[in-house]
Design a protein around this motif. Structure first.
Motif, short mmCIF file in Angstrom:
data_model
loop_
_atom_site.label_atom_id
_atom_site.label_comp_id
_atom_site.label_asym_id
_atom_site.label_seq_id
_atom_site.Cartn_x
_atom_site.Cartn_y
_atom_site.Cartn_z
N GLY A 179 -48.93 3.53 -4.12
CA GLY A 179 -49.44 3.91 -2.80
C GLY A 179 -49.71 2.70 -1.93
O GLY A 179 -49.80 1.58 -2.40
N ARG A 180 -49.91 2.99 -0.63
CA ARG A 180 -50.11 1.93 0.35
C ARG A 180 -51.60 1.74 0.58
O ARG A 180 -52.19 2.35 1.47
CB ARG A 180 -49.40 2.33 1.64
N TYR A 181 -52.22 0.83 -0.20
CA TYR A 181 -53.66 0.63 -0.12
C TYR A 181 -54.03 -0.83 -0.01
O TYR A 181 -53.34 -1.69 -0.57
CB TYR A 181 -54.34 1.18 -1.39
N ALA A 182 -55.11 -1.09 0.67
CA ALA A 182 -55.78 -2.37 0.51
C ALA A 182 -56.47 -2.33 -0.84
O ALA A 182 -56.95 -1.29 -1.29
CB ALA A 182 -56.80 -2.58 1.62
N SER A 229 -54.99 -7.39 1.47
CA SER A 229 -54.42 -6.36 2.32
C SER A 229 -53.12 -5.85 1.73
O SER A 229 -52.56 -6.45 0.80
CB SER A 229 -54.18 -6.91 3.72
N TRP A 230 -52.62 -4.73 2.26
CA TRP A 230 -51.37 -4.16 1.78
C TRP A 230 -50.23 -5.19 1.88
O TRP A 230 -49.43 -5.31 0.97
CB TRP A 230 -51.02 -2.92 2.59
N SER A 231 -50.17 -5.92 2.98
CA SER A 231 -49.09 -6.88 3.17
C SER A 231 -49.24 -8.11 2.28
O SER A 231 -48.28 -8.84 2.04
CB SER A 231 -49.06 -7.34 4.63
N ARG A 243 -50.42 -9.66 -5.05
CA ARG A 243 -49.87 -8.33 -5.32
C ARG A 243 -48.36 -8.38 -5.28
O ARG A 243 -47.77 -9.20 -4.57
CB ARG A 243 -50.42 -7.29 -4.35
N ASP A 244 -47.76 -7.47 -6.02
CA ASP A 244 -46.32 -7.27 -6.01
C ASP A 244 -46.10 -5.80 -5.70
O ASP A 244 -46.22 -4.95 -6.59
CB ASP A 244 -45.72 -7.66 -7.37
#
Length: 121
Positions: free
Chosen positions: A26-29, A48-50, A68-69
């Motif tokens: 999912g798209r989460y911070a 952050s997500w990015s 993150r990956d």
């Protein structure tokens, strides 16, 4: 419902390193928190997500790195120069809305079950 699964905890000597992982689709911070016995939950790091925005608690700055990956739906916490004071249960958390403070636990909507990190002196 989002499932967060942490891994990578364990026992390490002071000065050593560990890398924690948190699988989350999912798209989460995302954030990492920790809680030692008898103490309040403490912010460790947020991303952050990015991946462009990263935040750290004062006690871990310069020693821990959050990353993150998104292709693997995984967030990492690289912990170097570990100290006995880092001993705690570490939790990853996901926030649906990244506009709230990364530092506050109530900004996060989902939590993992936690993984124990023990640093011996």
């Amino acid at each position: 419902q989002v499932q967060l699964v942490e891994s990578g905890g364990g026992l390490v000597q002071a000065g050593g390193s560990l890398r924690l992982s948190c699988a989350a689709s999912g798209r989460y911070a995302m954030g990492w928190f920790r809680q030692a016995p008898g103490k309040e939950r403490e912010f460790v790091g947020g991303i952050s997500w990015s991946g462009l925005n990263r935040y750290y608690g004062d006690s871990v700055k310069g020693r821990f790195t959050i990353s993150r990956d998104n292709a693997k739906n995984t967030v990492y916490l690289q912990m170097n120069s570990l100290e006995p004071e880092d001993t705690a249960v570490y939790y990853c958390a996901a926030a649906r809305y990244s506009g709230n403070s990364y530092y506050q636990s109530n900004s996060y909507d989902y939590w993992g079950q936690g993984t124990q990190v023990t640093v011996s002196s």
